[in-house]
Structure formats: C-alpha cells, structure tokens
Design a protein around this motif. Structure first.
Motif, PDB file in Angstrom:
ATOM      1  N   HIS A   5       1.014  -1.223  -0.102  1.00 48.93           N
ATOM      2  CA  HIS A   5       0.093  -0.117  -0.049  1.00 48.93           C
ATOM      3  C   HIS A   5       0.807   1.383  -0.112  1.00 48.93           C
ATOM      4  O   HIS A   5       0.092   2.374   0.094  1.00 48.93           O
ATOM      5  N   THR A   6       2.160   1.042  -0.014  1.00 44.35           N
ATOM      6  CA  THR A   6       3.025   2.319  -0.276  1.00 44.35           C
ATOM      7  C   THR A   6       2.998   2.505  -1.684  1.00 44.35           C
ATOM      8  O   THR A   6       2.761   1.822  -2.685  1.00 44.35           O
ATOM      9  N   LEU A   7       3.331   4.034  -2.101  1.00 43.81           N
ATOM     10  CA  LEU A   7       3.577   4.213  -3.546  1.00 43.81           C
ATOM     11  C   LEU A   7       4.758   3.992  -4.163  1.00 43.81           C
ATOM     12  O   LEU A   7       5.063   3.793  -5.384  1.00 43.81           O
ATOM     13  N   THR A   8       6.002   3.381  -3.350  1.00 45.37           N
ATOM     14  CA  THR A   8       7.184   3.120  -3.504  1.00 45.37           C
ATOM     15  C   THR A   8       7.444   1.558  -3.990  1.00 45.37           C
ATOM     16  O   THR A   8       7.986   1.218  -4.699  1.00 45.37           O
ATOM     17  N   GLY A   9       6.663   0.748  -2.965  1.00 45.04           N
ATOM     18  CA  GLY A   9       6.818  -0.759  -3.127  1.00 45.04           C
ATOM     19  C   GLY A   9       8.141  -1.076  -2.272  1.00 45.04           C
ATOM     20  O   GLY A   9       8.754  -0.418  -1.600  1.00 45.04           O
TER      21      GLY A   9
END
Length: 295
Positions: free
Chosen positions: A259-263
């Motif tokens: 759920h992070t934008l970075t992964g």
C-alpha cells in the motif's frame, strides 16, 4: 529567468525527471526539495528550469490522483480490518457487544513543513491520531526524547529529505548520505527512552536513505533498500497500517508495503505487532472519534 525561493523547477542536466521546490538560494546555487518525493538536492541556478503554470497544475493533478488511488486501496483494507475486528470483538464480548477502539497514536517528525501538512491531512482522513512537528533534520536528535516524553506515542515517524551522494563515498558508508546519519541518531535517542521494538514502533528515512543503518539503529521500518526515491506519503501509510492493526496480530512486511506508492524497493522492515486495542463498554460521550474509519 528570475528564480526565487518556493518556485517549482526541474534540472536540465537530468532531463527534467523530477520536480523540485527551491528551499534556499546562495551564491548561484539553489537547495532543492522534491515536490512529491522526499529527495534533497542542490544545483546551479543556470541548471534550473522554472515549471510553468500549466505544467505545475499537471503535476499537482498527478499527485492528487496518486494520493487518492492509494487512499482508496488503504480505505478498502481498513474496512476489511474493521469488519474482522468487529467480529472478534463481538465474539469476545458476547454479553455486552458495546466496545470501542483505541488506535495507535503517531508522533510524526518531518524536516519539511509542506510535506508535514500533507501528511497530517491524510492521517486525519484515515482517522489516525497524530501529533506532527516540523523540525529541521539536524535538530531531530536533540528534540526527539522530550517529544516522546510529552506525546507518549505508539508510533514514531522520523522523516524529511535525504539523498545518496555518490561523490561522497560508497553505498555502505554513512558519509555518503545527506541526512541518514541524523535520522539514525534520532532513532537511537528514541530507543534510549523506549528500547522495546513493540512498545514504540519507528519508521525512519526518506529518499535514498541508508536502510541497513536505520534498521540497525533501532527502526522497525525504514527506507530505502534499493536507494530509490520514496513518495512523500509513504510513511503515513505504514504508520496508519500499524495504528489499525490489533496488538495481538503481527504485521506482514510484504503485505504492508503493497500500500505504499514506492513498493519493496523503497521501504522495508521487521515483523512487528500492531497497536490497536479494543475496550469495553462504549460510551457515546467518551472517545467520540475512536469508533472507526467510516463513522
């Protein structure tokens, strides 16, 4: 071209790949902070191109769309977590199903006041209790202990701007990073107050931060395993997930970073317990904002 502090710019030498804000200017050089990414940089003024109004609006639109997409994903998961918690609570309190939630309180230290404002807005949308403080990165080690004593958080976020500067040294040398050292020092000061990993859960780091250094210093979660840039809001989603996870449950790191934008290239950490606690009985005039994300 007239440039001033606060202007949005890109760098000719990097083909305009990242939009920055000018945070200060001195003798033909500008200090820069990423507009969406927690990246610090500097550049000669003649290497900077000012972002025009239409381009600025386009970047702002992209930022909002990314934020909303991640917010919807997290909200969906939070709803599922709430349903599970409701079921477990009703099973545990069959005689009286009246109960309330105590969500984990976040102390968020941010070296960037602009990002702090965006983060606290998102915490509030997610229903996470937060105490946000803007502190320049280099001052964080000196102030974190007193703030922990005052706020008594369950979750501590230490972030701002960082960068891996190849001209300073190798990837495994702390001198090669702009702010990783002070982030690590801040973690160590926090651990002097609360040594246990499950009593104070810490996220530390920003773009390209020295991940291994920060974990060794005492962080539960940190950036950046592959020294990539992380999104401004990534620390919020990690803190929110921890805040909404029951204290009897362990957080799966792989699931968390989805759920992070970075992964996984940008964020990693240790298996950690949640901090949500359920209490009973519920009273309408008490803990009025603790019911849940949809109330």
């Amino acid at each position: 071209m007239e440039l001033k502090v606060g202007d949005l710019v890109t760098r000719y030498s990097y083909d305009g790949d990242i939009v920055f804000r000018i945070t200060s200017m001195n003798q033909g050089t500008a200090e820069l902070a990423g507009e969406e990414l927690r990246l610090a940089a500097d550049a000669p003024l003649d290497d900077l191109k000012k972002v025009e109004e239409e381009e600025r609006k386009s970047h702002e639109k992209d930022f909002r769309e990314k934020q909303e997409r991640s917010y919807r994903l997290f909200r969906q998961e939070a709803r599922l977590m709430k349903e599970r918690n409701n079921h477990e609570a009703s099973e545990g309190y069959k005689e009286d199903a009246s109960y309330f939630e105590m969500r984990g309180r976040v102390l968020h230290l941010d070296g960037d006041a602009y990002y702090l404002s965006k983060c606290t807005t998102l915490y509030e949308r997610l229903g996470i209790p937060v105490y946000g403080v803007h502190i320049p990165e280099k001052e964080m080690p000196n102030q974190v202990s007193s703030l922990i004593e005052m706020v008594r958080p369950d979750i501590l976020v230490i972030t701002g701007h960082d960068a891996f500067v190849r001209t300073r040294g190798q990837e495994n040398e702390i001198k090669s990073y702009k702010h990783s050292k002070v982030f690590g020092q801040t973690v160590r000061e926090a651990r002097k107050v609360v040594p246990q990993l499950d009593q104070l859960i810490i996220f530390a780091g920003a773009c390209q931060s020295y991940f291994e250094w920060l974990v060794k210093a005492g962080s539960n979660f940190a950036s950046s395993p592959e020294r990539v840039n992380i999104h401004a809001l990534d620390p919020v989603y990690i803190a929110a997930k921890i805040s909404l996870t029951p204290f009897m449950d362990r957080i799966n790191v792989v699931q968390l970073i989805r759920h992070t934008l970075t992964g996984k290239e940008g964020v990693g950490g240790l298996e950690t317990k949640g901090v949500l606690r359920i209490g009973s009985p519920w009273k309408e005039d008490n803990l009025s904002n603790a019911k849940g994300i949809d109330d």
